[in-house]
Every structure is written in C-alpha cells, then in structure tokens.
Write an enzyme that holds these catalytic residues in place. Structure first.
Site, PDB file in Angstrom:
ATOM      1  N   ILE A   1      -1.651  -3.536  -2.798  1.00  0.00           N
ATOM      2  CA  ILE A   1      -0.637  -4.474  -3.302  1.00  0.00           C
ATOM      3  C   ILE A   1      -0.094  -5.331  -2.159  1.00  0.00           C
ATOM      4  O   ILE A   1       0.132  -6.537  -2.318  1.00  0.00           O
ATOM      5  CB  ILE A   1       0.480  -3.711  -4.043  1.00  0.00           C
ATOM      6  CG1 ILE A   1      -0.137  -2.904  -5.196  1.00  0.00           C
ATOM      7  CG2 ILE A   1       1.529  -4.679  -4.578  1.00  0.00           C
ATOM      8  CD1 ILE A   1       0.809  -1.966  -5.894  1.00  0.00           C
TER       9      ILE A   1
ATOM     10  N   LYS B   1       0.875   7.574  -2.289  1.00  0.00           N
ATOM     11  CA  LYS B   1       1.110   7.273  -3.713  1.00  0.00           C
ATOM     12  C   LYS B   1       0.293   8.087  -4.690  1.00  0.00           C
ATOM     13  O   LYS B   1       0.134   7.683  -5.839  1.00  0.00           O
ATOM     14  CB  LYS B   1       0.865   5.791  -3.947  1.00  0.00           C
ATOM     15  CG  LYS B   1      -0.544   5.355  -3.557  1.00  0.00           C
ATOM     16  CD  LYS B   1      -0.939   4.052  -4.200  1.00  0.00           C
ATOM     17  CE  LYS B   1      -2.404   3.814  -4.016  1.00  0.00           C
ATOM     18  NZ  LYS B   1      -2.957   2.790  -4.840  1.00  0.00           N
TER      19      LYS B   1
ATOM     20  N   SER C   1       8.240   2.468  -8.953  1.00  0.00           N
ATOM     21  CA  SER C   1       7.175   2.748  -9.922  1.00  0.00           C
ATOM     22  C   SER C   1       7.778   3.111 -11.270  1.00  0.00           C
ATOM     23  O   SER C   1       8.847   3.732 -11.344  1.00  0.00           O
ATOM     24  CB  SER C   1       6.352   3.944  -9.416  1.00  0.00           C
ATOM     25  OG  SER C   1       5.527   4.455 -10.440  1.00  0.00           O
TER      26      SER C   1
ATOM     27  N   TYR D   1       6.120  12.791  -5.957  1.00  0.00           N
ATOM     28  CA  TYR D   1       5.934  11.350  -5.741  1.00  0.00           C
ATOM     29  C   TYR D   1       7.034  10.568  -6.473  1.00  0.00           C
ATOM     30  O   TYR D   1       7.688   9.687  -5.913  1.00  0.00           O
ATOM     31  CB  TYR D   1       4.540  10.933  -6.235  1.00  0.00           C
ATOM     32  CG  TYR D   1       4.384   9.455  -6.429  1.00  0.00           C
ATOM     33  CD1 TYR D   1       4.318   8.604  -5.331  1.00  0.00           C
ATOM     34  CD2 TYR D   1       4.307   8.901  -7.708  1.00  0.00           C
ATOM     35  CE1 TYR D   1       4.177   7.234  -5.519  1.00  0.00           C
ATOM     36  CE2 TYR D   1       4.166   7.545  -7.894  1.00  0.00           C
ATOM     37  CZ  TYR D   1       4.109   6.716  -6.802  1.00  0.00           C
ATOM     38  OH  TYR D   1       3.981   5.361  -6.988  1.00  0.00           O
TER      39      TYR D   1
ATOM     40  N   LYS E   1      10.281   8.016  -5.117  1.00  0.00           N
ATOM     41  CA  LYS E   1      10.583   6.657  -5.597  1.00  0.00           C
ATOM     42  C   LYS E   1      12.036   6.574  -6.063  1.00  0.00           C
ATOM     43  O   LYS E   1      12.755   5.633  -5.736  1.00  0.00           O
ATOM     44  CB  LYS E   1       9.621   6.256  -6.721  1.00  0.00           C
ATOM     45  CG  LYS E   1       8.193   6.063  -6.250  1.00  0.00           C
ATOM     46  CD  LYS E   1       8.093   4.890  -5.280  1.00  0.00           C
ATOM     47  CE  LYS E   1       6.783   4.803  -4.555  1.00  0.00           C
ATOM     48  NZ  LYS E   1       6.806   3.889  -3.411  1.00  0.00           N
TER      49      LYS E   1
ATOM     50  N   PHE F   1       4.237  -1.115 -13.230  1.00  0.00           N
ATOM     51  CA  PHE F   1       3.458  -0.371 -14.218  1.00  0.00           C
ATOM     52  C   PHE F   1       2.060  -0.133 -13.605  1.00  0.00           C
ATOM     53  O   PHE F   1       1.987   0.453 -12.541  1.00  0.00           O
ATOM     54  CB  PHE F   1       3.559  -1.055 -15.585  1.00  0.00           C
ATOM     55  CG  PHE F   1       4.900  -0.700 -16.215  1.00  0.00           C
ATOM     56  CD1 PHE F   1       6.089  -1.237 -15.713  1.00  0.00           C
ATOM     57  CD2 PHE F   1       4.987   0.266 -17.204  1.00  0.00           C
ATOM     58  CE1 PHE F   1       7.332  -0.829 -16.207  1.00  0.00           C
ATOM     59  CE2 PHE F   1       6.229   0.668 -17.713  1.00  0.00           C
ATOM     60  CZ  PHE F   1       7.397   0.121 -17.207  1.00  0.00           C
TER      61      PHE F   1
ATOM     62  N   PHE G   1      -9.507  11.411 -20.114  1.00  0.00           N
ATOM     63  CA  PHE G   1      -8.620  12.579 -20.119  1.00  0.00           C
ATOM     64  C   PHE G   1      -7.847  12.673 -21.437  1.00  0.00           C
ATOM     65  O   PHE G   1      -6.669  12.360 -21.502  1.00  0.00           O
ATOM     66  CB  PHE G   1      -7.633  12.501 -18.946  1.00  0.00           C
ATOM     67  CG  PHE G   1      -8.285  12.512 -17.579  1.00  0.00           C
ATOM     68  CD1 PHE G   1      -9.442  13.233 -17.330  1.00  0.00           C
ATOM     69  CD2 PHE G   1      -7.715  11.808 -16.524  1.00  0.00           C
ATOM     70  CE1 PHE G   1     -10.034  13.254 -16.073  1.00  0.00           C
ATOM     71  CE2 PHE G   1      -8.289  11.823 -15.261  1.00  0.00           C
ATOM     72  CZ  PHE G   1      -9.454  12.538 -15.026  1.00  0.00           C
TER      73      PHE G   1
HETATM   74  N1  UFG Z   1      -7.544   8.270 -17.098  1.00  0.00           N
HETATM   75  C1  UFG Z   1      -8.736   8.757 -17.585  1.00  0.00           C
HETATM   76  N2  UFG Z   1      -9.726   9.037 -16.686  1.00  0.00           N
HETATM   77  C2  UFG Z   1      -9.586   8.856 -15.338  1.00  0.00           C
HETATM   78  C3  UFG Z   1      -8.338   8.358 -14.862  1.00  0.00           C
HETATM   79  C4  UFG Z   1      -7.349   8.081 -15.758  1.00  0.00           C
HETATM   80  O1  UFG Z   1      -8.911   8.929 -18.793  1.00  0.00           O
HETATM   81  O2  UFG Z   1     -10.527   9.157 -14.595  1.00  0.00           O
HETATM   82  C5  UFG Z   1      -6.476   7.897 -18.058  1.00  0.00           C
HETATM   83  C6  UFG Z   1      -5.167   8.641 -17.865  1.00  0.00           C
HETATM   84  O3  UFG Z   1      -5.162   9.844 -18.576  1.00  0.00           O
HETATM   85  C7  UFG Z   1      -4.160   7.616 -18.403  1.00  0.00           C
HETATM   86  C8  UFG Z   1      -4.783   6.277 -18.035  1.00  0.00           C
HETATM   87  O4  UFG Z   1      -6.164   6.539 -17.832  1.00  0.00           O
HETATM   88  O5  UFG Z   1      -4.089   7.690 -19.797  1.00  0.00           O
HETATM   89  C9  UFG Z   1      -4.229   5.668 -16.772  1.00  0.00           C
HETATM   90  O6  UFG Z   1      -4.303   6.608 -15.708  1.00  0.00           O
HETATM   91  P1  UFG Z   1      -3.997   6.175 -14.197  1.00  0.00           P
HETATM   92  O7  UFG Z   1      -4.159   7.387 -13.348  1.00  0.00           O
HETATM   93  O8  UFG Z   1      -4.796   4.962 -13.853  1.00  0.00           O
HETATM   94  O9  UFG Z   1      -2.484   5.692 -14.257  1.00  0.00           O
HETATM   95  P2  UFG Z   1      -1.160   6.520 -14.600  1.00  0.00           P
HETATM   96  O10 UFG Z   1      -0.418   5.707 -15.596  1.00  0.00           O
HETATM   97  O11 UFG Z   1      -1.425   7.925 -14.936  1.00  0.00           O
HETATM   98  O12 UFG Z   1      -0.468   6.536 -13.177  1.00  0.00           O
HETATM   99  C10 UFG Z   1       0.022   5.330 -12.645  1.00  0.00           C
HETATM  100  C11 UFG Z   1       0.108   5.442 -11.122  1.00  0.00           C
HETATM  101  C12 UFG Z   1       1.084   6.492 -10.716  1.00  0.00           C
HETATM  102  C13 UFG Z   1       2.390   6.266 -11.383  1.00  0.00           C
HETATM  103  C14 UFG Z   1       2.210   6.133 -12.881  1.00  0.00           C
HETATM  104  C15 UFG Z   1       3.477   5.773 -13.609  1.00  0.00           C
HETATM  105  O13 UFG Z   1      -1.156   5.763 -10.582  1.00  0.00           O
HETATM  106  O14 UFG Z   1       1.267   6.422  -9.331  1.00  0.00           O
HETATM  107  O15 UFG Z   1       1.273   5.092 -13.163  1.00  0.00           O
HETATM  108  O16 UFG Z   1       3.964   4.594 -13.099  1.00  0.00           O
HETATM  109  F1  UFG Z   1       3.186   7.312 -11.132  1.00  0.00           F
END
Ligand code: UFG
Length: 337
Positions: free
Chosen positions: A12, A84, A124, A148, A152, A177, A217
């Site tokens: 970022i 992060k 975040s 984490y 924040k 987001f 997932f």
């Molecule tokens: N997902 C999968 N497979 C993967 C990775 C993710 O199905 O290999 C799904 C997750 O279950 C979720 C979506 O994709 O439904 C997004 O997952 P991310 O890990 O990309 O993002 P998150 O929303 O879980 O996490 C992000 C940031 C965190 C932060 C969070 C809330 O990575 O640092 O948003 O702001 F804490």
C-alpha cells in the site's frame, strides 16, 4: 506537502507514493525491507520519473528515526509500517506489540520532538471484529478478535489520546477493507512472502501456475452462494484515499476514523469467476472447511469518506482483476531480489 511514508516500499505504501507524487506532493520513504524488496524503489522511479528519497530504517529504531527527521522537514507522516498477518499475530503476539504498537509510539515521539503533528494511520476493518451490522459504519462497536486487530485498535486509541492531550496533534485513522489490484503499469503490486494469506494474491499465484489449486474456506456461510463476502478495493483507490486524508488534515485538523472501502460486497466465488473471465485463465478450486476467525460478510459504509474527504472508490472489480493479472503475469515470481 512534504510527507514521510513509513513502510513506503510495501504494497500500500508504494502505491500511495505514486498517488502522492501524481498529486504534486514530495515524499520520503522509510522501510526496513522486512516485508518488501529494494527493487520497489527502481520500479517507483520508472513509474514516476523521480528517484525516491529513501531511508532503510526500522520504525522501532529510535536513533534511525531521529536521523531521518533531523535531515528532512515534513508536514505530515503516513504510517504504514507494521506486520499484518492475523495468523502470525496469534502465534507471535509480542512481535505485533513491539512493531505495530512500539513502532507507532517511536514514530510519534520522534515526530513530537520535531513538532510534526499531522499523521494518517493505517488501520483496518478488522477493528469491527465479527460484527454483522452491515454496512459497517465508523460508529459501529469495535471488537478485538486477534492480536493484530488489537494493535490496530490500540494505535487508534493512542492517536485519540494524543489529540486529546495536545490539540496540536491531528490524526486520521483509515480503516481499510480488502485492498487488491496493482498499478496499471504492472511494475508494482502485491508480493507476499511465502504462502499468501489473502484471497487475491492466492488466486493470482494459481493463475500463473505457482500453486495448483485455490482452497475456498467454506461454502456454507449464510450468503447467497455460501462463500465469504468482502469489500475488495483497488489499491490505487485506497492510495488516493490517503492523498485526500493527508490533504484534509491540513485544512480540517482533529482526530477522526474513516473507512476506506467501496461499499460493495463480493463473494469468493464471484471473485474467482471475475478472475477467470477477465484474465481468461482457469482457476481450479476445492472447497475446504471454514478458516477459524473468518466471518461470513464484511463491507463498508463508505459515505463518511465521501462526505468528509470528498473521496470515493471509482475503479471496478474488472479493473482490480486486470491490474492484478498484469502485475502477476509480468512478475510471476514477484519482485527480483
Ligand atoms: N479465502 C479463501 N481462500 C484463501 C484465502 C481466503 O477462501 O486461500 C476467503 C476467506 O475465507 C474470506 C475471503 O476469502 O472469505 C477473504 O479473505 P482474505 O484473507 O483475503 O481477507 P480477510 O477479509 O479475511 O482479511 C483481511 C485482511 C486482514 C484484516 C481483515 C479485516 O487480510 O488483515 O481483512 O479487515 F484483518
């Protein structure tokens, strides 16, 4: 404005450097390369036509910070530098408190010594915890669900206390987001070390052949297609949100928290479908169990950013995917060492 970017070579930070330079500001980047590569500096020079003013300094290093702030003058700092990864924060909480919180305190102390009292902070949407009160407004209750997220929230609170103690301090915490996408040149983008923890870089590594299959997932969430919904925002829109926030600090000081999101929720399956359509590459998937700590859905109420900063995200999902794919296909193994 003259602006210090901590974590300036990160995903970022690097895109925000481009957006600030495009808007006519001067930037100095600080990074310790703990989660980025020096090659980013060459790429930024190629995009902007300007050599980057750069210091290799760890943000917890008080002596190093003092050197940077003694050698330069700044109107404001944008503080990105922090670890992060949610999973790592659960395993190694002290690393997160030392770097995430300690680094912020060290930076603020150095800024105070040099009477630099304007800061934009990288927060975040994780501070909303598992809230299902959608869309998420800035006045929604906060909840800590992992170390984490605690870092924040603690840093937001530190900034608020600082402003209350001394009205010269102005701070805006930006609650991101899900940043995705890359600069349209394909020269800079997200380059996670090891197995990507986030969805978009995982998809793009499957697309480029570095990984065989995307694990989804969970497909039993209470969402229309059963997969998790998030608010994906193009990293350049996010970067422009920082430009708006740092300019706003100068004209309307105080302490504030502002969401940076699009206001639209996209499911895992929708993102995979968009990637296959836009990039023209099949993404093999397999459904596995839910990832612990994940909620079903999260998206922003983005109206405060529009009202206060005059900023809204304008890039489409297809642009996000096209730009990720350009970056990943031009740099299949990420940045060179
Ligand atoms: N997902 C999968 N497979 C993967 C990775 C993710 O199905 O290999 C799904 C997750 O279950 C979720 C979506 O994709 O439904 C997004 O997952 P991310 O890990 O990309 O993002 P998150 O929303 O879980 O996490 C992000 C940031 C965190 C932060 C969070 C809330 O990575 O640092 O948003 O702001 F804490």
């Amino acid at each position: 404005m003259k602006i210090l970017l901590t974590g300036g070579t990160g995903y970022i930070g690097s895109h925000t450097a481009v957006a600030l330079i495009d808007a006519g500001h001067q930037v100095t980047l600080l990074d310790d390369f703990s989660n980025s590569k020096a090659a980013v500096l060459d790429r930024l020079r190629d995009i902007t036509g300007t050599a980057m003013d750069f210091f290799e300094v760890d943000v917890t290093d008080e002596v190093g910070l003092e050197k940077v702030l003694s050698e330069r003058t700044f109107d404001a700092a944008i503080h990105f530098a922090a670890p992060k990864a949610v999973g790592e924060s659960i395993e190694r909480p002290l690393l997160y408190f030392k770097n995430g919180v300690g680094g912020t305190v060290a930076l603020l102390q150095a800024m105070e010594r040099h009477s630099i009292c304007n800061i934009v902070y990288s927060s975040s949407a994780t501070v909303y915890g598992m809230s299902d009160d959608l869309p998420l407004r800035e006045d929604a209750p906060t909840e800590v669900i992992n170390p984490y997220g605690r870092t924040k929230l603690m840093c937001e609170e530190i900034l608020q206390d600082l402003h209350q103690a001394d009205g010269r301090w102005n701070a805006t915490a930006l609650r991101y987001f899900n940043p995705v996408g890359a600069h349209p040149s394909g020269l800079i983008g997200e380059d996670p070390q090891g197995v990507p923890a986030n969805l978009m870089p995982f998809i793009s590594q499957v697309a480029v052949g570095r990984r065989p299959v995307l694990q989804i997932f969970g497909d039993d969430y209470p969402t229309p297609d059963g997969t998790g919904i998030r608010d994906y925002i193009h990293v350049l829109d996010l970067a422009e949100g920082h430009v708006a926030a740092v300019e706003h600090l100068a004209s309307d000081p105080g302490y504030d928290v502002i969401n940076l999101g699009t206001g639209n929720g996209i499911s895992v399956r929708e993102l995979v479908d968009a990637f296959e359509r836009v990039a023209g590459v099949p993404i093999p998937t397999e459904v596995v169990g839910r990832r612990p700590g994940d909620g079903p859905a999260s998206w922003a109420d983005a109206s405060k950013a529009a009202d206060v900063l005059g900023w809204t995200a304008r890039r489409s999902l297809d642009e996000m995917v096209a730009d990720v794919w350009r970056w990943q296909s031009q740099n299949p193994d990420g940045y060179p060492d």
